[in-house]
Structures are given as structure tokens and as C-alpha cells.
Design an enzyme around this catalytic site. Structure first.
Site, PDB file in Angstrom:
ATOM      1  N   GLU C  34       0.866  -1.181   0.000  1.00  0.00           N
ATOM      2  CA  GLU C  34       0.000   0.000   0.000  1.00  0.00           C
ATOM      3  C   GLU C  34       0.896   1.221   0.000  1.00  0.00           C
ATOM      4  O   GLU C  34       1.797   1.341   0.829  1.00  0.00           O
ATOM      5  CB  GLU C  34      -0.903  -0.032   1.227  1.00  0.00           C
ATOM      6  N   SER C  48     -20.375   6.432   1.064  1.00  0.00           N
ATOM      7  CA  SER C  48     -21.639   6.548   1.778  1.00  0.00           C
ATOM      8  C   SER C  48     -21.847   5.479   2.840  1.00  0.00           C
ATOM      9  O   SER C  48     -22.858   5.509   3.524  1.00  0.00           O
ATOM     10  CB  SER C  48     -22.816   6.489   0.800  1.00  0.00           C
ATOM     11  N   HIS C  52     -25.296  -1.883  -0.576  1.00  0.00           N
ATOM     12  CA  HIS C  52     -26.456  -1.694  -1.451  1.00  0.00           C
ATOM     13  C   HIS C  52     -27.252  -2.966  -1.658  1.00  0.00           C
ATOM     14  O   HIS C  52     -26.695  -4.060  -1.730  1.00  0.00           O
ATOM     15  CB  HIS C  52     -25.993  -1.166  -2.809  1.00  0.00           C
ATOM     16  N   GLU C 350     -15.925   1.261  -8.634  1.00  0.00           N
ATOM     17  CA  GLU C 350     -16.611   2.345  -7.930  1.00  0.00           C
ATOM     18  C   GLU C 350     -17.866   1.706  -7.343  1.00  0.00           C
ATOM     19  O   GLU C 350     -17.965   0.490  -7.313  1.00  0.00           O
ATOM     20  CB  GLU C 350     -16.941   3.469  -8.898  1.00  0.00           C
ATOM     21  N   SER C 351     -18.828   2.522  -6.878  1.00  0.00           N
ATOM     22  CA  SER C 351     -20.047   1.943  -6.316  1.00  0.00           C
ATOM     23  C   SER C 351     -20.670   0.965  -7.315  1.00  0.00           C
ATOM     24  O   SER C 351     -20.754   1.285  -8.491  1.00  0.00           O
ATOM     25  CB  SER C 351     -21.029   3.069  -6.006  1.00  0.00           C
ATOM     26  N   CYS C 416     -15.455  13.992  23.114  1.00  0.00           N
ATOM     27  CA  CYS C 416     -16.717  13.926  22.378  1.00  0.00           C
ATOM     28  C   CYS C 416     -17.111  12.486  22.046  1.00  0.00           C
ATOM     29  O   CYS C 416     -18.279  12.152  22.052  1.00  0.00           O
ATOM     30  CB  CYS C 416     -16.628  14.737  21.089  1.00  0.00           C
ATOM     31  N   CYS C 451     -16.001  18.708  18.469  1.00  0.00           N
ATOM     32  CA  CYS C 451     -14.854  19.605  18.567  1.00  0.00           C
ATOM     33  C   CYS C 451     -13.795  19.280  17.514  1.00  0.00           C
ATOM     34  O   CYS C 451     -12.769  19.956  17.442  1.00  0.00           O
ATOM     35  CB  CYS C 451     -14.244  19.574  19.963  1.00  0.00           C
TER      36      CYS C 451
END
Lengths: 425, 122, 498
Positions: C34, C48, C52, C350-351, C416, C451
Site C-alpha cells: 500500500e 456513503s 447496497h 466504484e459503487s 466527544c 470539537c
């Protein structure tokens, strides 16, 4: 020091509000007062505000932030306030049970008679001003940069652009310049300076740092580290004006775009929040909508002078102490009923001493195991027998009643708690 | 040689912009609205001073830096030299608030003092 | 002598890591390289986060086949790899009567693709399930097999399981060229030296065209990076229950509004082509596009609720679909090409790439078997990747127990998101170590709260420096060149360069 099971006043945050609350709580008569602080030492944000200008109104003296904090830390300690550092409050209930955690003290679970929320505020982020562009290293809020420069001892950049003409931004402009960085520009989206004129003169003019009003940052350039920002002039609706874009080379963008009260905990326990202010609704005692939970300082709304934060803290602490004292009196008044041998539960679980004027107190219990021979139901104050009732048998399916009559009230009044048990006859 | 310049007075929150005619170090004319303002302008031209806060290295404390500040307003033209001087200092914990860290800095008669206590930690 | 492997995988995104994980079952020596400082820094962590249902891809395309085949694998996979995953279903929401008439087409397409359980629901039912939905909703399609995940968690889980089972992962290692003997690939050259191998798997994502061209494969094929901007909304301010798609237009699935496992809502992505494969900056001026699309579905969204922005780059390819009679350009490329020996070529993922990842991995295995590889299973292959505790998700008594076992769970670093020192150290010491701030952020969600790292950043930098035994000025956000700090403030005079 092993934490107690119950504290009179628990204060969350050891900034100016929390310190003041602790001091006034002690002076108002609260005995066990503890401040819980998530940082490694008390003082809150004041510790990194090394410039002076603090205390002019309240103390009639000109102190630096750390000096102001020191004054109150010393007083709090001398009054016997406990301060737990490096400790984070995780959760609270409306009944004021507090859960906190720390490396040294472990997991903490204890009760507060009153709580003062004094968590201060946090800074608005690039996302909250919807700043597009890349996400490299070098985009910091002014406060984070201030922590690095003044406390940790690191310079976070060499060529800096600052977005926002608030005091924090201007003070950092001076600070960074004095530490050898170059502040290229201060950009302010409003058509006016949002900080003090004094800071404009002493932080920007003194160091020839240009201020551009009606300007903002439209884009951040640089994949790994900031390489430049794109500034742009805006109209009254904050829309970019075509043709005014300028690429300013730099390696750091400092954001000084506002403060937001830090109310994660407050929301969690469900105090009513003022949506416009961003802090809890409070009355003139600084009590929130949950009884016994008070709030003071920047967590309520963002102040301009620390002197007023201290005043608010004083008032909240005093109110909290008063509440805690009332709770103590109520506790002394309440006598818990503890299930003893073969008693699964007893209702009511507590007797209020105030009711000992009345006629009788009816206790109802269920046993765990059936006993088919005669037994006594005994109510005792430690070894002293308060009441004994004979029963031919007891079964879990049938509720057993015992009645405490005015004859027994004197003994009950002397008790811290009463135990009710099934005893062989 | 006469020059006219604008200066912002900071003695009160009004922050008036004042027209100043001067010959370098002496004020000849100003339209400052009050006496404090006039005094401030005069001082700014003849002997500008600033309260300065900074840090010095410290050993044995909870953080590597001790915040310090000038005990009195410091001559503005000598600030950069003061910063350089502070970089060469290293103190050792414990330190008390108000303790003199650098006496008579740059022969100005002004001490640099510690802004807070810093305890010694292991 | 270069090291010899059976398989070298180029690319540590979800595709490369999933292939590594499934291949690790067999008696093969595998190396995954990588080029970035961490795995999953490309599209795998900027999407997203949706698994799917599979009604969207063109019927007959490889995208459609992979999507639907993979969808049903996710429950088992989530159980084995211990990453969070939920099936709530996908909703395609019609606004107005014209869009309502398009829903039937979607149902049909779903049927053709073999998507189970889809049905039409009324506007009223949609409103019940999603109270914040636009009052102009006219109806919706519900595909119950849709799900949501944390895409980076999937990637790291697959990668760690692969490492557990013997795969070697090298970060900061960039493919430069193939080593060929005639038409046979015998290895690769990287910035860190040469590695010999029998097979190379091209899972290089946005650069997969560059890689395949170096082997002379598909010279006409091109990846056109397509950016999508996203906005993240505060879960305290707005609650969306579901994954909401608009009725699709021409430019992909459209601006969706979706809940995430994190609880925050994300809106996006738009679609903008660009040349630069390195530029994943959020496009200034695109906010309106994303926002107006999102508000069409949920009008009550408020800009004040935005707490983060990010953008991802889709690897959009131009390969025509191989299936006869299917007129579609831009399908997945998953093949063992003829032009060279020893290349498994994946591109244009891709998607629905994230969704399809496990099926793609199985397909790669099939292709290898078809090409004559005799894959023998390892007796001790362990498909289970053990989970690590998440302090914030535990009830109080569990938190207490953890803190008592290891006091570093007692020190909360990110307020947080309630991330503790022990969790951060666990990631720095993990099988694929997190050595940068962003790497820790991806693994723990530290610094993603309101934050945005304001409180935790200096503490995390200090922690990383301590753990890696490096000075704080060497700690980076995302790898070399992204150091947070310039120098200590109080160096003696002579070190100043001004």
C-alpha cells in the site's frame, strides 16, 4: 485518596467558574466539595492564556491567565476543596449519581448532593463554518495552537493565516510572531473588528500584520500540509464576490471563529437547553431545570470578562451548597428500611421522620422462602427491638403487613436505619 | 520634519482614531478627544511600551514551559531582543508565582517574573 | 535476492484487503503493498458506507452480479470479522407524481438483478418510518436487504484477519513497475525494492489503470476520477432513521440522506469529474448542490448542524460490460487478461464496490482456479478476527471492569467520542499499526465529534510520539509531509532560521 460515596458539591471543570463555585460552596458551609478536572492540572483555559488583562474588574489587579487561576486554586486548596485532575466525568443521572474515570483513581461511581456544571466552552471548527478544501495538517483552532505554543512548547507552523478577528485570533497572531512565525494575514468575514481595539493595535498594528475585513477563506490547498489558502471578499450575505480571490501561501490556517458552550454532559442528563444561547436554562440561582444541578461560566453562555465568570461561579457555588445542605437535612430525616433475614423486599423503603407526627406507618413485605410454622416479624434498630409481630406462617405469595405505631416513634427517631426480618418463634 | 499620521488610542473602549502631527518623537498637534488620550499619544510616540507575556523553558515541572511576564511595560523597540534573551534561559522547578526569572532584563530595570507556581514533579 | 511470494496484491483498499483475507485461507504466501501510510486511505474510507441492495446497477452487468451475490454475505462476514453492520433496508423516495411513476422501473430492475424482498410503500408508511421525510413524498421503494457499515472498519478488519492468517502488509510501499520475463510477470519493483511473485493482483483503485498499462493491458482503458462531496450532520441535532435515496437521475444514485452507524447523518455525494487522482479536497461552492439535493428529501436539515465535511474519489472506468447484449460502459473489470501471464486485473471498482468486495474476492479465487492454480486450504485458517473493546459502548459495570484491568482505559483522550488511552495504544500496537493521527481516527472515530479534535489533538500527538519513541515534531496527520508541529518553541537562538 479514596473517594467518598457521597459529596456535598461536585463541580465539573476547574476553570474560573468551577474554582469560584468550589470556594463559595465551602464558604457557604458545604463540607465535602470536589472539583473534577479532565486536564492534568487545574485552571482550565486560563492556563494557556499567558497574557495579562485578567482580574481588572473583580480583583482590581492586572493578572495573567495562569496567575488569575493560581489565585483561586490556592484559595480553593486552602479551604479544603478536593481537586481530581486527569479525571473525566462520563455520565450523570438526574438523581445526581456521577460516573467518572481516571487512570490513577480508576472507575468512579458516587453520589452528589449538588452538582455544578462548569465545563466551559469549545471552539467552532472548520466544519461548522463549512470550510471546503483539503484536510491537511496545519488547520488548527486558535485555542489548540495556543495550547501547543504556551503549554506543550511547540510551534505548529511558520507561515500563518488567521481566520477571525476575535481576541483569541489576534492574541495568537502576536504570540506566534514573537515566537518566530510569520503571520501573513488576518481575515474577518464581518465588516468590523470582532475583538478589542486594544488587541488590534497591540497584536496586529504593532507587528504590521494586515487585517482584511469582509474577507473569508474559501479553499484550503495542500494535501499533506497546508500550502496556501484562497481568500475571497464577501458581500453582505457572505457570498464571495467574483474576482476578489487571492491565493495566500502559508503552512498554517488558524481558526478563530467563535466559541460554543460545551454541553455534552448537560444534554446527556436532559437539562433544558436554550437553543439560541447553546447553554442550559438557568434561574437567578444558576440552577438548571433539574433540581440540584447548577451551571456557571462559559458553559451557560460565552462571557467577555473572566471576572464575571468568577462572579457567576460564586453564586452557583453558594446555591449548590444551600441545596446540598437541604439534601443533608432530608437524609437525616429519612430512615432506610433494610430487608433482613428471609425478607425479599419491604415497602416503603424509607421512612420520613417528619411523618412521625401522624397515626401509623404501614410496612408491607414479601418473604423469600415459605415457613409453615409460627414466626415473628421483627423491626429492629440495630440490636434494639422496635416492633414485633407474630404470624402463624409466612409465604412468598402473601404480603405481610407490620405497623409502626406512635408508641414506637421514639425508637424510630433515634435510628439511622431499621432492619425488618423474619425470626423463628 | 513634520509628519501627520493616524493612531488608534486604546486607553478606553471607544478606541478613537486620532490625527497626530509630529516630528518623530514630539507631538506637535493632535485632535485627541480627552486628556488621557493626549497623554497616551505622547507616550506612544516618545517611549512606546508594552506589557509582554512569554514563556521560558523549565525542567522538572509538569510542562516544559513556564509562563512569564514583564513586571512593568517594556520598551517596544527592544521586544525582539527580549524574546531572544528569554530563549536562552532555562529554570528549574519549583518556581513560585512572582519569582524573578530574569532580573533587570536588557538593563531596562524591568524584571521578568513567573506568572504562576510550578511544582517540582518527579 | 528479492523476497518471493505466491501473490502480491497492489492496493490496501477494501478490495485489496478483502482479496487478501479470502486468499489467506489457502496455502499461499501473500504480500499486500500500500503506497500510503495506512490502509484504506482512498475511496474505502470516503463513501456513503452503504451495503447496497443491488437494484441500481444495469441488469446483466458485472456490477449487478457482484452486488447481489455479495449482499447476502455480509451478515456472516460481519460476524466473522467483528465489524459493525446493520440491515435497515434502502429506501428510494419519490417526490411528486412523476417520480412515483419511475418507482415501478426500479422494482423491475431489482427483480431482474435478483434483489429479494423489494416492495412499494405508500407515502404515509414512508412518513411513519421517517418522520423527517419531505411532506411531498409520494411513495417509496423499500429494499430490505440494504445495509450500513463503517467502511474503514470493514477494511481494517479484513486486513487484520489477513495478517492473522499470514499475509504480510507493507505500508508506504509504492508499485513502480512489473518485472517481466517475456510475457510472464515474475515480480514487481517498488520504492522499497523488488519482490518476486507468481501472481500480481491489481487492486490499485484510482491508479489501477496506470498499473495495468505497465503490463500493456487494456491500453484504451482509463480511470476518470469522479469526486463526491459529503456533509456530516450532528446526531444531537437531527435524527434520520434510514438510508434515503432520491429517484435516480443521470449522474448516478443522486444526493442521498443516510444515517450511519455512528448515529450522524451524512448527505451527499455529488459527482464531479476531475483529472487529478490525488485531490480529495472538498470542492468549495459545491455545498449548494449537495444541500439542495438533500433538502429535497429532508427539508428540515439545517446548515448549522454540519460538523464535518469530506470528499472521496470514485474510480470510474470506461470498460464496456462483457456480457452479451448488455449495453453499458463503465462496468467492473475483474479478469485474468491474456496479454500477460500472472496478472489478476481489477479496475473501475466504484459503487457498488464496497458492497461487492466479498463477492469480488471469491471471484478472484475462481479466476485463479480456472487459470490452473491448485489452491490447497490451510488447516489452521482462522476466519474470526477478534474484536477490540469500545469503551463508550459498554455499560457502566463493564467500563469499571475494563478500567480495573487496565488503568489506561481510565484516561479519556477524546471527550466527544469517549475514546480512551488504552484504545489508542491498542491501535498503535495492532497487527496493522496506526502510526498517524488519521489512522487512529479512522479506527476509533476519535476526533470526529463536535470539537473535531480540538481537545484531543495535542494529547494524541504526545501519545503517538511516546509509543513510537519519536519526537513530537515527527508525528504526522496522514504520513510523511503532514507533520503537525514545526519545532519546539524555545530552541536556543542559533536554531532559528528567520
Amino acid at each position: 485518596m479514596t473517594p467518598k460515596e457521597k459529596y456535598d458539591v461536585v463541580i465539573i471543570g476547574s476553570g474560573p467558574a468551577g474554582l469560584a463555585a468550589a470556594i463559595s460552596a465551602k464558604k457557604a458551609g458545604a463540607e465535602d466539595v470536589v472539583i473534577i478536572e479532565r486536564d492534568v492540572e487545574p485552571g482550565g483555559i486560563l492556563l494557556q492564556c499567558i497574557h495579562n488583562g485578567f482580574g481588572l474588574e473583580l480583583l482590581k489587579t492586572d493578572l495573567t491567565g495562569p496567575g488569575y487561576a493560581q489565585t483561586f486554586i490556592d484559595e480553593a486548596r486552602s479551604l479544603g476543596v478536593e481537586i481530581w485532575t486527569d479525571t473525566m466525568v462520563l455520565d450523570m443521572t438526574t438523581q445526581r449519581r456521577v460516573y467518572a474515570t481516571s487512570k490513577i483513581r480508576g472507575f468512579l461511581d458516587f453520589q452528589a448532593r449538588a452538582i455544578v456544571l462548569a465545563m466551559g466552552c469549545r471552539e467552532r471548527t472548520r466544519a461548522q463554518v463549512r470550510l471546503a478544501g483539503s484536510r491537511p495538517a496545519g488547520v488548527y483552532t486558535a485555542g489548540t495552537a495556543q495550547r501547543w505554543v504556551n503549554v506543550e512548547g511547540y510551534l505548529p507552523g511558520k507561515r500563518v493565516v488567521i481566520l477571525g478577528s476575535g481576541d483569541i485570533g489576534m492574541i495568537m497572531a502576536r504570540r506566534l510572531t514573537l515566537e518566530g512565525a510569520k503571520v501573513e494575514r488576518v481575515l474577518e468575514v464581518m465588516p468590523y473588528l470582532t475583538g478589542l481595539t486594544r488587541n488590534y493595535v497591540q497584536c496586529l498594528l504593532d507587528y504590521d500584520i494586515p487585517l482584511q475585513l469582509r474577507h473569508t477563506v474559501r479553499n484550503i490547498i495542500g494535501k499533506n500540509r497546508v500550502e496556501a489558502v484562497e481568500s475571497v471578499m464577501v458581500d453582505e450575505n457572505w457570498n464571495p464576490i467574483a474576482g476578489t480571490s487571492e491565493i495566500i501561501p502559508c503552512d498554517t490556517l488558524l481558526l478563530s471563529v467563535g466559541l460554543i458552550p460545551e454541553n455534552e454532559l448537560s444534554r446527556k442528563i436532559g437539562v433544558r437547553m436554550d437553543p439560541i444561547v447553546g447553554g442550559p436554562y438557568v434561574d437567578d440561582n444558576f440552577e438548571t431545570t433539574i433540581p440540584g444541578i447548577f451551571a456557571a461560566g462559559n458553559v451557560v453562555h460565552v462571557y467577555d470578562l473572566v471576572d464575571w465568570v468568577t462572579e457567576a461561579g460564586y453564586l452557583a457555588g453558594k446555591s449548590a451548597a444551600r441545596f446540598a445542605m437541604m439534601e443533608r437535612r432530608k437524609e437525616i430525616r429519612h430512615i432506610p428500611l433494610v430487608p433482613g433475614n428471609n425478607v425479599r423486599y419491604v415497602v416503603p423503603q424509607e421512612i420520613d421522620k417528619q411523618n412521625l407526627e401522624g397515626n401509623e406507618i404501614r410496612l408491607q413485605l414479601r418473604v423469600k422462602q415459605p415457613v409453615d410454622s409460627p414466626v415473628y416479624i421483627e423491626v429492629r434498630n440495630r440490636d434494639n427491638l422496635v416492633k414485633r409481630k407474630a404470624e402463624p406462617y409466612v409465604r412468598p405469595g402473601e404480603i405481610v403487613t407490620a405497623v409502626i405505631t406512635p408508641k414506637e416513634y421514639d425508637e424510630v427517631n433515634r435510628s439511622d436505619f431499621l432492619q425488618i426480618a423474619v425470626v423463628a418463634r | 520634519m513634520e509628519q501627520t499620521t493616524k493612531m488608534i488610542c486604546i486607553t478606553c473602549p471607544k478606541g478613537c482614531t486620532v490625527d497626530v502631527t509630529h516630528d518623530g518623537a514630539t507631538v506637535l498637534r493632535t485632535n485627541a478627544g480627552c486628556k488621557r488620550g493626549t497623554e497616551y499619544i505622547k507616550k506612544e510616540l516618545s517611549d512606546p511600551r508594552r506589557m509582554v507575556a512569554s514563556t521560558v523553558r523549565i525542567r522538572g515541572a509538569i510542562h516544559p514551559l513556564l509562563p512569564v511576564h514583564t513586571a512593568a511595560p517594556f520598551p517596544k523597540p527592544r521586544l525582539i531582543d527580549l524574546m531572544a534573551e528569554l530563549r536562552s534561559i532555562e529554570v528549574h522547578a519549583p518556581v513560585k508565582m512572582g519569582q524573578v526569572i530574569l532580573e533587570n532584563a536588557l538593563e531596562t530595570g524591568i524584571d521578568i517574573i513567573a506568572s504562576r507556581d510550578m511544582e517540582r514533579i518527579r | 535476492m528479492p523476497e518471493i511470494y505466491d501473490v502480491v496484491i497492489i492496493g490496501g483498499g477494501v478490495i485489496g484487503c478483502m482479496i487478501a483475507r479470502y486468499l489467506s485461507r489457502y496455502q499461499l504466501s501473500i504480500l499486500l503493498i500500500e503506497k500510503e501510510a495506512d490502509i484504506g486511505m482512498g475511496a474505502s474510507s470516503a463513501n456513503s458506507a452503504i451495503v447496497h441492495a443491488g437494484y441500481d446497477p444495469v441488469p446483466g452487468s458485472l456490477k449487478a452480479k457482484m452486488n447481489v451475490a455479495a449482499n447476502s454475505m455480509w451478515d456472516t462476514l460481519a460476524g466473522e470479522l467483528n465489524f459493525p453492520f446493520e440491515r435497515r433496508g434502502d429506501y428510494v423516495v419519490a417526490v411528486g407524481s412523476y417520480e412515483l411513476s419511475k418507482l415501478a422501473l426500479l422494482m423491475d430492475q431489482g427483480r431482474q438483478n435478483g434483489v429479494p424482498g423489494m416492495h412499494l410503500i405508500t407515502a404515509e408508511e414512508m412518513r411513519k418510518r421517517e418522520p423527517n421525510i419531505t411532506p411531498d413524498v409520494s411513495g417509496a421503494v423499500w429494499a430490505p436487504t440494504g445495509g450500513i457499515c463503517d467502511p474503514f472498519a470493514v477494511t481494517i478488519a479484513a486486513a487484520e484477519n489477513a495478517v492473522q492468517n499470514g499475509v504480510r502488509v507493507l505500508l508506504n510501499t509504492t508499485f513502480e513497475d512489473f518485472l517481466m520475463e517475456g510475457k510472464r510477470i515474475v515480480g514487481i519493483n517498488t520504492n522499497r525494492g523488488m519482490y518476486a511473485c507468481r501472481w500480481v493482483v491489481n487492486a490499485a483503485g484510482i491508479y489501477s489503470d496506470v498499473v495495468m498499462h505497465k503490463a500493456g493491458v487494456r491500453p484504451e482503458f482509463k480511470i476518470s476520477p469522479r469526486k463526491g462531496d459529503y456533509y456530516v450532520l450532528d446526531r444531537e441535532e437531527i435524527v434520520i432513521n434510514n438510508v434515503l435515496f432520491p429517484v435516480p437521475g443521470t449522474a448516478g444514485k443522486g444526493i442521498l440522506v443516510t444515517t450511519t452507524l455512528h448515529g450522524n447523518t451524512i448527505v451527499g455525494p455529488n459527482s464531479r469529474s476531475q483529472d487529478n487522482p490525488e485531490d480529495n479536497s472538498v470542492t468549495p461552492g459545491c455545498l449548494d448542490e449537495v444541500w439542495s439535493g438533500a433538502k429535497k428529501l429532508v427539508p428540515s436539515l439545517n446548515l448549522r448542524h454540519v460538523i464535518a465535511l469530506f470528499a472521496g474519489l470514485r474510480s470510474t472506468g470506461n470498460a464496456p460490460c462483457e456480457a452479451p447484449g448488455v449495453d453499458y460502459v463503465g462496468d467492473f473489470v475483474i479478469e485474468i487478461p491474456d496479454q500477460v501471464r500472472g496478472l489478476v486485473n481489477l479496475s473501475g471498482i466504484e459503487s457498488p464496490g464496497l458492497t461487492s468486495a466479498p463477492a469480488i474476492a471469491l471471484r478472484v479465487i475462481d479466476l485463479l482456479i480456472d487459470a490452473g492454480e491448485h489452491l490447497r486450504e490451510k488447516r489452521d485458517w482462522n476466519p474470526i478476527r477478534p474484536p477490540r473493546p469500545r469503551f463508550r459502548d459498554l455499560p457502566h459495570h463493564e467500563k469499571a471492569r475494563l478500567v480495573n484491568e487496565d488503568s489506561r482505559y481510565g484516561r479519556v483522550i477524546c471527550r466527544c467520542e469517549m475514546i480512551t488511552e488504552a484504545e489508542i495504544l491498542a491501535e498503535i500496537r495492532a497487527p496493522i499499526p496506526a502510526t498517524t493521527y488519521d489512522a487512529i481516527k479512522r479506527r476509533t472515530w476519535l476526533g470526529t465529534g463536535r470539537c473535531l479534535g480540538g481537545f484531543d489533538m495535542p494529547r494524541v500527538v504526545e501519545l503517538i510520539a511516546q509509543e513510537l519513541r519519536i519526537p513530537q515534531i515527527e508525528v504526522t496527520k496522514r504520513g510523511p509531509g503532514s507533520e503537525f508541529l514545526v519545532r519546539p518553541t524555545k530552541l536556543a537562538e542559533e536554531h532559528y532560521d528567520s
